[in-house]
Design an enzyme around this catalytic site. Structure first.
Site, PDB file in Angstrom:
ATOM      1  CE1 TYR A  71      -3.184   3.020   0.843  1.00  0.00           C
ATOM      2  CE2 TYR A  71      -1.922   3.267   2.878  1.00  0.00           C
ATOM      3  CZ  TYR A  71      -2.869   3.750   1.987  1.00  0.00           C
ATOM      4  OH  TYR A  71      -3.479   4.949   2.232  1.00  0.00           O
ATOM      5  CE  LYS A 105      -2.630   6.875  -1.326  1.00  0.00           C
ATOM      6  NZ  LYS A 105      -3.837   7.448  -1.967  1.00  0.00           N
TER       7      LYS A 105
END
Length: 374
Positions: free
Chosen positions: A157, A161
């Site tokens: 994640y 990002k």
């Protein structure tokens, strides 16, 4: 600088932050149109916005962020994009291809759609996790955008990002089809709390199962500074206003900003207790296990999951990187956002806490009923 008469697109408009931003835009600006883009928009959302929409047109665009044709259609005629949509995953439970496709590829396709459809401003919702903490648990206390830090990100994640943020900032000043130039910036909120926060509901559910005692997963000295969802929405509005201003557009374009507020610096576990203690919850005095033992347990679970991966996919409920994140002091300042964007928290800590606790109180009976039914 007002956004009056503008047409904007809000991706992830049906989510926790997206809904709050749409409501704020309706309350603070007289925009021509707000386009709510998500995989699915609940009809109830439009009903809740009816009282504050005024003359602003609300349009629903349901589709996949990985569909370029859908994104071009959504952006056609718009001047601002707030890109909030992403897959949030702190357990590495989502397949890499899925999270990369949404978080990175989806962002790239949206940027390309903006260039093709002459969208002038692009605000990307990043996260504090693109900064860390790193696997060593090196702390940052009241850091700034100039803080030098070895990120060495572990979560998929966090990595996706970070890449999406980089692509956004690199797209600043790219040429639009009409000869103009795209202006971009990225906002890095701390851990976001408030009405609708699914993580708070999860912690409350765990506390109910544990006889109204919240689990302690963070050492009291591991200080962080969460941010209220209403103030994160305000920061997005201020970023859009700043990007529209010709005198400030290039000064802030291509930059990222940490977004926080005046919520006290506390550990994640103690924050949960602060907002839930009025509801009758207590908290464990010490960590469930010593920190070194938690790391050993997580390591064993991670090894087992890797060994079994060819036969069955097992997602450990806790990983070493999450334990590190929960037990590392990691706080930042919003002074640069205040100086460059004109951002200032609209909601005080007292207001934010009261609203959050009242929402949790309204959800408590349902949570108890669901748990007792199992």
């Amino acid at each position: 600088m007002s956004l009056q008469g503008e047409v904007c697109v809000v991706t992830g408009a049906g989510g926790f932050l997206g809904k709050r931003l749409v409501k704020l835009l309706l309350e603070e600006e007289k925009m021509a149109e707000i386009r709510l883009l998500d995989k699915q928009i609940q009809p109830q959302l439009l009903h809740t916005l009816a009282d504050c929409r005024g003359d602003t047109k609300l349009s629903v665009f349901e589709g996949d962020i990985r569909d370029g044709d859908f994104l071009r259609k959504s952006c056609r005629g718009a001047s601002i994009v707030f890109h909030i949509a992403s897959i949030i995953d702190v357990h590495d439970a989502v397949e890499y291809s899925e999270i990369y496709g949404v978080n990175v590829r989806g962002t790239q396709l949206l940027l390309e759609a903006c260039l093709q459809e002459n969208v002038a401003s692009f605000i990307y919702t990043s996260t504090i996790e693109v900064m860390g903490p790193n696997s060593n648990g090196d702390p940052i206390i009241n850091g700034s955008e100039d803080t030098v830090y070895d990120c060495s990100l572990k979560f998929i994640y966090s990595k996706t990002k970070k890449e999406a943020e980089q692509r956004t900032l690199q797209a600043h000043s790219e040429v639009l089809q009409n000869g103009g130039r795209l202006a971009t910036c990225a906002l890095r909120p701390m851990y976001i709390y408030g009405e609708g926060c699914r993580f708070l509901l999860g912690h409350m559910g765990d506390g109910i199962r544990n006889n109204n005692v919240l689990y302690r997963m963070s050492r009291p000295e591991a200080l962080v500074n969460p941010v209220y969802v209403g103030n994160v929405a305000v920061a997005h509005l201020q970023a859009a206003r700043s990007l529209k201003d010709p005198e400030r557009r290039n000064a802030i374009g291509g930059k990222f900003y940490f977004i926080c507020d005046d919520t006290p610096h506390v550990s994640y576990s103690d924050f949960n207790h602060i907002v839930m203690s009025p509801l009758g919850f207590s908290i464990q005095e010490k960590l469930m296990y010593p920190l070194f033992l938690l790391h050993i347990i997580c390591f064993i679970m991670e090894v087992v999951s890797v060994i079994l991966r060819p036969f069955i996919r097992i997602v450990p409920p806790l990983k070493r990187q999450l334990v590190t994140m929960l037990n590392t002091s990691f706080s930042f300042s919003y002074q640069k956002a205040k100086r460059d964007l004109g951002y200032f928290p609209k909601y005080t800590w007292e207001e934010a806490r009261k609203r959050t606790t009242e929402w949790l109180a309204s959800e408590l009976p349902n949570e108890r009923e669901k748990i007792s039914a199992k």
